[in-house]
Scaffold this motif. Structure first.
Motif, short mmCIF file in Angstrom:
data_model
loop_
_atom_site.label_atom_id
_atom_site.label_comp_id
_atom_site.label_asym_id
_atom_site.label_seq_id
_atom_site.Cartn_x
_atom_site.Cartn_y
_atom_site.Cartn_z
N VAL A 97 -10.38 -1.40 7.02
CA VAL A 97 -11.45 -0.48 6.61
C VAL A 97 -11.89 0.35 7.83
N HIS A 98 -11.70 1.66 7.72
CA HIS A 98 -11.92 2.53 8.87
C HIS A 98 -13.40 2.79 9.15
N GLY A 99 -13.66 3.31 10.35
CA GLY A 99 -15.01 3.67 10.76
C GLY A 99 -15.35 5.12 10.44
N ILE A 112 -2.95 -2.90 3.79
CA ILE A 112 -3.30 -1.66 3.12
C ILE A 112 -4.53 -1.06 3.80
N ALA A 113 -4.48 0.25 3.96
CA ALA A 113 -5.54 0.94 4.69
C ALA A 113 -6.07 2.09 3.84
N PRO A 114 -7.15 1.83 3.10
CA PRO A 114 -7.69 2.89 2.22
C PRO A 114 -8.42 3.99 3.00
N ASP A 115 -8.48 5.15 2.37
CA ASP A 115 -9.43 6.19 2.77
C ASP A 115 -10.70 5.89 1.95
N LEU A 116 -11.78 5.55 2.62
CA LEU A 116 -13.01 5.27 1.88
C LEU A 116 -13.43 6.49 1.07
N ARG A 117 -14.22 6.24 0.06
CA ARG A 117 -14.73 7.29 -0.82
C ARG A 117 -15.26 8.49 0.01
N SER A 167 -16.34 -0.94 12.98
CA SER A 167 -17.59 -0.19 13.03
C SER A 167 -18.19 0.01 11.64
N MET A 168 -18.22 1.24 11.09
CA MET A 168 -18.76 1.40 9.74
C MET A 168 -17.97 0.54 8.75
N GLY A 169 -16.67 0.37 9.02
CA GLY A 169 -15.85 -0.51 8.17
C GLY A 169 -16.36 -1.95 8.22
N GLY A 170 -16.91 -2.34 9.39
CA GLY A 170 -17.52 -3.67 9.51
C GLY A 170 -18.81 -3.75 8.70
#
Ligand code: MLT
Length: 280
Positions: A22-24, A46-51, A110-113
């Motif tokens: 989950v990216h920041g 798997i590495a999504p692009d968050l909404r 970061s934000m993914g956390g």
């Protein structure tokens, strides 16, 4: 319909398990390219692009996105969307159901956390283990919320360029900025491609996030905490607080890395990750 995502291998190829990266802020799943290419045998990543980020439109996935009017606060205006950690957690739970039979290792930076903490709070059954990289459990203080407000105003007026300029020095260690122009360019490019509306929505969502400190002792799954040695945004003290409070947690500090430790020192990050995954 789930989030757009990149994957290291097709569905059903991960007999050891699936890890969701989950990216920041303000990035995309592309930030995890060096991890998707280097997972231990049997693991699928798997590495999504968050909404709202990358190839996932803010309203492409079902589920309510609140507005500034509903959420309150002054960062998002009344008619602007707010990307709360609750939205991200719901989307991640759906992705895990669709792509990982309802349970995955979740690695958030970061934000993914922050989103991973919310996923743990609301859907702990989806989380097999946690990797918390360059993040913090505490919520924003008044000064932090004020900074987000100012950044949102700048984005509305001048777009993402000033954000790229202001954030790059605090995202990357001095060594990365000197020695790795390719990483600097990738980071800058992701920031500049973030739609301003998404950036404002996520700033408002992060400012409104829940403080997860009291929940750290409830985290009953194995947890790896990773911190860049020179992370200026979430310094390693935050990682130590999390490691001390989570019952089954270990810590790995990545030398010479700043806030984006997975991109700055992929080999060291991947070694720590591989040893954690193979020990599960
Ligand atoms: C991130 O890297 O996700 C952000 O710096 C987190 C934040 O602004 O709190």
């Amino acid at each position: 319909m789930t989030l757009h995502f990149r994957q290291s291998a097709p569905r059903d190829s991960g007999h050891a398990g699936t890890i969701v990266f989950v990216h920041g802020f303000p990035f995309t799943g592309e930030a995890w390219a060096d991890q998707l290419g280097a997972l231990p045998d049997g693991w699928r990543g798997i590495a999504p692009d968050l909404r709202g980020f990358g190839a996932t439109d803010i309203h492409a996935v079902a589920g309510e996105v609140p507005t500034g009017r509903k959420l309150g606060g002054r960062i998002a205006r009344d008619d602007e969307p707010v990307l709360t950690m609750t939205c991200f957690a719901r989307d991640l739970a759906e992705l895990i159901d669709a792509e990982a039979d309802g349970e995955a290792v979740v690695c958030g930076l970061s934000m993914g956390g922050y989103a991973a903490f919310e996923l743990w709070r609301r859907h702990p059954d989806r989380v097999r283990a946690l990797v918390l990289a360059d993040t913090r459990a505490s919520a924003d203080d008044d000064e932090g919320r004020e900074n987000r407000y100012r950044m949102a105003q700048t984005v509305r007026k001048d777009g993402m360029e000033p954000v790229a300029r202001a954030m790059t020095p605090s995202l990357l260690s001095e060594k990365t900025r000197q020695d790795a122009p390719d990483v600097v360019a990738r980071v800058r490019d992701m920031i500049l491609r973030t739609p301003p509306r998404t950036a404002i929505a996520a700033l408002a969502g992060m400012a409104a996030r829940h403080d997860a400190t009291d929940e750290l002792p409830t985290i009953s799954v194995p947890t790896l905490v990773i911190a860049g040695e020179h992370d200026a945004l979430t310094p390693p003290e935050h990682a130590r607080v999390m490691t001390d409070a989570i019952p089954d947690a270990s810590i790995d500090v990545i030398p010479d890395a700043g806030h984006l430790s997975n991109m700055e020192r992929p080999a060291a990050f991947n070694r720590a990750l591989a040893s954690f995954l193979t020990g599960l």
